[in-house]
Enzyme design. Structure first.
Site, short mmCIF file in Angstrom:
data_model
loop_
_atom_site.label_atom_id
_atom_site.label_comp_id
_atom_site.label_asym_id
_atom_site.label_seq_id
_atom_site.Cartn_x
_atom_site.Cartn_y
_atom_site.Cartn_z
N GLU A 45 5.54 9.45 13.83
CA GLU A 45 5.54 8.68 12.59
C GLU A 45 5.72 9.62 11.39
O GLU A 45 4.98 10.60 11.25
CB GLU A 45 4.22 7.92 12.48
CG GLU A 45 4.11 7.01 11.28
CD GLU A 45 2.76 6.28 11.21
OE1 GLU A 45 2.43 5.50 12.12
OE2 GLU A 45 2.02 6.51 10.24
N ASN A 90 -3.33 -1.59 7.66
CA ASN A 90 -4.66 -2.05 7.26
C ASN A 90 -4.55 -3.56 7.14
O ASN A 90 -3.96 -4.07 6.19
CB ASN A 90 -5.09 -1.43 5.92
CG ASN A 90 -5.27 0.07 6.04
OD1 ASN A 90 -5.90 0.56 6.97
ND2 ASN A 90 -4.70 0.82 5.11
N GLU A 93 4.19 9.08 -0.64
CA GLU A 93 2.80 9.11 -1.11
C GLU A 93 2.40 10.49 -1.64
O GLU A 93 1.86 10.62 -2.72
CB GLU A 93 1.87 8.70 0.04
CG GLU A 93 0.41 8.80 -0.33
CD GLU A 93 -0.52 8.32 0.78
OE1 GLU A 93 -0.02 7.94 1.86
OE2 GLU A 93 -1.74 8.34 0.56
N ARG A 128 -10.76 17.96 10.61
CA ARG A 128 -9.96 16.74 10.74
C ARG A 128 -8.65 17.00 11.48
O ARG A 128 -8.17 16.12 12.22
CB ARG A 128 -9.69 16.18 9.33
CG ARG A 128 -8.69 15.06 9.32
CD ARG A 128 -8.68 14.38 7.97
NE ARG A 128 -7.51 13.53 7.84
CZ ARG A 128 -7.21 12.83 6.75
NH1 ARG A 128 -8.02 12.88 5.68
NH2 ARG A 128 -6.14 12.08 6.69
N GLU A 165 0.86 -1.18 0.00
CA GLU A 165 0.00 0.00 0.00
C GLU A 165 0.90 1.24 0.00
O GLU A 165 1.82 1.35 0.80
CB GLU A 165 -0.91 -0.02 1.25
CG GLU A 165 -1.84 1.17 1.30
CD GLU A 165 -3.08 0.93 2.16
OE1 GLU A 165 -3.48 -0.24 2.33
OE2 GLU A 165 -3.65 1.92 2.65
N ASP A 195 -2.09 14.39 7.25
CA ASP A 195 -1.70 13.11 6.68
C ASP A 195 -0.50 13.24 5.75
O ASP A 195 -0.64 13.09 4.54
CB ASP A 195 -2.90 12.52 5.92
CG ASP A 195 -2.75 11.03 5.67
OD1 ASP A 195 -1.72 10.46 6.09
OD2 ASP A 195 -3.65 10.44 5.05
N GLU A 209 -10.29 4.82 9.38
CA GLU A 209 -10.50 4.48 7.97
C GLU A 209 -11.06 3.07 7.81
O GLU A 209 -10.61 2.30 6.97
CB GLU A 209 -9.19 4.66 7.18
CG GLU A 209 -8.68 6.09 7.25
CD GLU A 209 -7.42 6.36 6.43
OE1 GLU A 209 -6.64 5.44 6.20
OE2 GLU A 209 -7.24 7.53 6.03
N TRP A 221 -13.49 13.30 3.11
CA TRP A 221 -12.23 13.02 3.82
C TRP A 221 -11.74 14.16 4.72
O TRP A 221 -10.71 14.03 5.37
CB TRP A 221 -11.13 12.65 2.82
CG TRP A 221 -11.42 11.37 2.10
CD1 TRP A 221 -12.07 11.24 0.90
CD2 TRP A 221 -11.10 10.04 2.53
NE1 TRP A 221 -12.16 9.91 0.56
CE2 TRP A 221 -11.58 9.14 1.54
CE3 TRP A 221 -10.45 9.52 3.66
CZ2 TRP A 221 -11.43 7.76 1.66
CZ3 TRP A 221 -10.31 8.15 3.76
CH2 TRP A 221 -10.79 7.28 2.79
N GLU A 257 7.64 21.39 -2.87
CA GLU A 257 6.59 22.21 -2.24
C GLU A 257 6.21 23.37 -3.16
O GLU A 257 5.03 23.70 -3.33
CB GLU A 257 7.10 22.75 -0.90
CG GLU A 257 6.08 23.61 -0.17
CD GLU A 257 6.62 24.15 1.15
OE1 GLU A 257 7.85 24.28 1.30
OE2 GLU A 257 5.80 24.45 2.03
C1 GCU Z 1 -2.98 7.53 4.42
C2 GCU Z 1 -2.83 6.58 3.28
C3 GCU Z 1 -3.45 5.24 3.55
C4 GCU Z 1 -2.99 4.71 4.91
C5 GCU Z 1 -3.23 5.74 5.99
C6 GCU Z 1 -2.67 5.34 7.34
O1 GCU Z 1 -4.30 7.95 4.52
O2 GCU Z 1 -3.38 7.13 2.12
O3 GCU Z 1 -3.11 4.37 2.51
O4 GCU Z 1 -3.63 3.53 5.21
O5 GCU Z 1 -2.62 6.93 5.64
O6 GCU Z 1 -1.68 5.93 7.76
O7 GCU Z 1 -3.20 4.47 8.02
#
Ligand code: GCU
Length: 654
Positions: free
Chosen positions: A373, A189, A379, A322, A146, A351, A272, A516, A486
């Site tokens: 973290e 996930n 991403e 958020r 992912e 995020d 999520e 979101w 940036e």
């Molecule tokens: C972001 C990401 C997801 C991931 C999430 C997380 O939203 O797009 O793919 O699962 O972060 O940190 O849990």
């Protein structure tokens, strides 16, 4: 690993071992796995470069001695001295010796010159961890890794743990050389197949742990909070239910039978769509503590993620923010988490955007262990098709002091990065993204380190004996690459102007009317999110002073975060003296020009870099430039059309 193999040697090419490999060395150490590694590394280097290594002999004529010391250096620290022609590394634990050896490798010939008074090196943070978002089975939407931009998983292939773990071994070695000591081997996930790694498939995890152990790395597993139901067949996963508690205790006991030094669990709960304690009316401390209790007898830790927010928000609702969520959920629980529970907090409140303020949760929970973290996998920062060296960003985060610097305390107990590695021959897809992984490890060891000095180390190790022109060129393309990214993407703290789903490339309104919680609120008059306490969502008041005051007013808010905290007219004048709209135009033109220049510099290094590596980067620069132009033109056109304000310099905007 040889340089000629099909796997890139990254920051450990054999030539990096020339100085240690041409010496007479003596290793006095136990026979645990890290000590074996120290000896094997030296033996291998000596075979290449004509030195000699002995075990457990007398000092004799040794030029390098590695030996145990008293217990004042901790498990991982080491001391380095040089006297009378002998360089000595002492450590209280075997892992300290391993880190000491890699330190000597980094120093190269300098380790064997002159005299050196005793220097003590200890990691500032106990946990220096990489989280792999790897799936065992290929996920229909997310693929195998992912948010992975470097091929398939290092650990898993064809639905199970790889039989050949040589690449994992090479990875462990690279990680030890930059100080990382923990790896979580699967996605936060946790899907159906991966849930079972905890129970009947723990043997596969044990095989990976066996390979990482010699490099001082403990293996961790992401688990689903619903495991007692989905794996144990219980009717509930309520953390206060006795049967649930027993199930976790028993399952964890079996994990430790398979992996005696297992590090612990990583949990994404109530986030999520992942299950969590809210379903039972329990708090996240209740949730974390049931896993912590199961791990406690064995010295394990639960990393409980604070990434909890409403991802089904109504975009019409301006009261929900958020950015506030993690602080609102977790600060009332301060003091309730078990001592072996670590709250894992994303560095920013949203995020992993290219620019965010530091999360106000950090510093607001003095009675809770925290890990910060960050995201090495790019991403939102170019997906390893763009060069974006994140050292300066991470260093800014790590140097942030929630109270403005009144206390000298450290920011957190641990640092975690989402890994950027896969089975790509260059490890990270973009060869220059290796610098992110290395820098992460070194900053986790020493958060006060100058990231540019860390980059020097990476350059010197990766290209031993490189002429100054190569080092200068690499600095030229990497040093400012975060700022460049940036500039052509996200102005002044606005985030999420990306294509929905995969998050690559621009789409200014892609997330504007989505559930979101990721909005910029651009209209014909202005742009940005009012997060002030006076007129906005109140997010700014989650900070302690002085930051609450600094962020509250557009007059004092730093330019780079202005639109994160405030909704302002396009004509608002920044501290830089430019209007917001002119800043948007200028930075987007500049960003593209900087990519053009970096591409030119890289092309000029062709004679100094391995051809395959050079070609891979050159090819990615073509895509970066195409994409940067797309960003520039879409963002500039969007804001020109919204605002009707022309560019002062009359450049082409579509
Ligand atoms: C972001 C990401 C997801 C991931 C999430 C997380 O939203 O797009 O793919 O699962 O972060 O940190 O849990």
């Amino acid at each position: 690993m040889t340089d000629s193999g099909d796997l890139d040697a990254a920051w450990l090419p054999s030539a990096a071992f020339r100085a240690v490999g041409s010496r007479r060395s003596l290793v006095r150490a136990g026979d645990g796995p890290p000590a074996e590694t120290v000896y094997a590394e030296l033996a291998d280097a000596c075979e290449r470069f004509g030195g000699r290594v002995v075990r457990d002999g007398g000092d004799g004529d040794a030029e390098l001695v590695l030996e145990p010391a008293g217990d004042d250096l901790g498990d991982e620290g080491f001391a380095l001295t040089r006297r009378g022609g002998t360089t000595t590394v002492t450590a209280s634990g075997e892992r300290g010796l391993l880190y000491g050896l890699f330190h000597v490798v980094r120093l190269g010939e300098d380790a064997f010159r002159g005299e050196r008074a005793r220097e003590v090196h200890r990691p500032a943070l106990a946990t220096r961890m990489l989280d792999h978002w790897d799936n065992v089975a290929v996920h229909p939407v997310m693929g195998q890794v992912e948010r992975g931009y470097a091929g398939g998983s290092l650990f898993w292939a064809d639905g199970r743990a790889r039989g050949d773990l040589d690449r994992v071994r090479a990875y462990g070695r690279l990680l030890a050389a930059c100080g990382i000591n923990a790896v979580a081997v699967n996605n936060v996930n946790v899907h159906e197949t991966e849930a079972r790694l905890l129970t009947d498939r723990i043997g596969e995890v044990a095989a990976i742990a066996d390979v990482l152990r010699p490099y001082g790395i403990r293996t961790h597993l992401s688990v689903t909070f619903a495991a007692p139901m989905v794996l144990g067949g219980l009717p509930t996963a309520d953390p206060l239910d006795g049967a649930v508690r027993d199930w976790w205790a028993e399952a964890t006991g079996r994990v430790y039978e398979a992996i005696g030094d297992f590090g612990g669990y990583v949990v994404k709960a109530d986030s999520e769509g992942q299950p969590g304690p809210f379903a039972y009316g329990r708090s996240h401390a209740d949730g974390a503590n049931v896993l912590a209790a199961a791990l406690e007898p064995y010295g394990g830790t639960v990393h409980w993620r604070a990434f909890v927010y409403d991802h089904r928000q109504d975009w019409r609702d301006r009261t929900t923010d958020r950015a506030r969520a993690a602080y609102d959920h977790f600060t009332p629980l301060d003091g309730e988490f078990a001592p072996n529970a670590v709250l894992q907090v994303k560095h920013g409140p949203m995020d992993f955007q290219v620019r965010e303020p530091v999360s106000p949760l950090i510093g607001a929970m003095p009675r809770t262990r925290l890990a910060v973290e960050v995201q090495a996998t790019q991403e939102y920062t170019g997906q390893q098709r763009h060069v974006c060296w994140l050292g300066p960003m991470w260093s800014e985060v790590l140097r942030f002091r929630p109270d403005g610097g009144v206390s000298a305390g450290r920011l957190a107990d641990g640092l975690v990065a989402v890994s950027n590695v896969g089975d790509d021959p260059f490890w990270t897809g973009h060869p220059l993204a290796q610098a992110n992984l290395y820098t992460f490890g070194r900053l986790a060891w020493d958060p006060a380190a100058d990231p540019h000095a860390v980059l020097d180390e990476w350059i010197a190790l990766t290209h031993p004996g490189a002429p100054a022109r190569l080092a200068d060129g690499l600095h030229a393309v990497l040093d400012g690459s975060w700022s460049t990214y940036e500039k052509y993407t996200a102005p002044l703290g606005v985030g999420f102007m990306v294509q929905p789903g995969h998050h690559y490339g621009p789409s200014v309104d892609g997330y504007e009317y989505s559930p979101w919680g990721t909005y910029h609120f651009a209209d014909r008059d202005g742009v940005g999110v009012d997060r002030s306490a006076a007129t906005g969502t109140g997010y700014a008041a989650q900070y302690a002073d002085p930051w609450a005051k600094v962020y509250e007013s557009p007059e004092t808010c730093p330019d780079e975060l202005l639109l994160f905290f405030h909704h302002v007219p396009y004509g608002h004048v920044l501290h830089s003296g430019k209007t917001v709209i002119q800043h948007i135009y200028d930075t987007h033109f500049e960003g593209v020009a900087e990519v053009e220049e970096a591409r030119r510099v890289w092309a000029g290094l062709a004679d100094l870099v391995d051809p395959a590596r050079h070609a891979r980067v050159a090819e990615r620069y073509e895509e970066q430039l195409r994409s940067a132009r797309e960003w520039r033109d879409q963002i500039n056109s969007y804001f020109l059309r919204k605002s009707g304000v022309p560019d002062e310099r009359g450049r082409t905007i579509h």
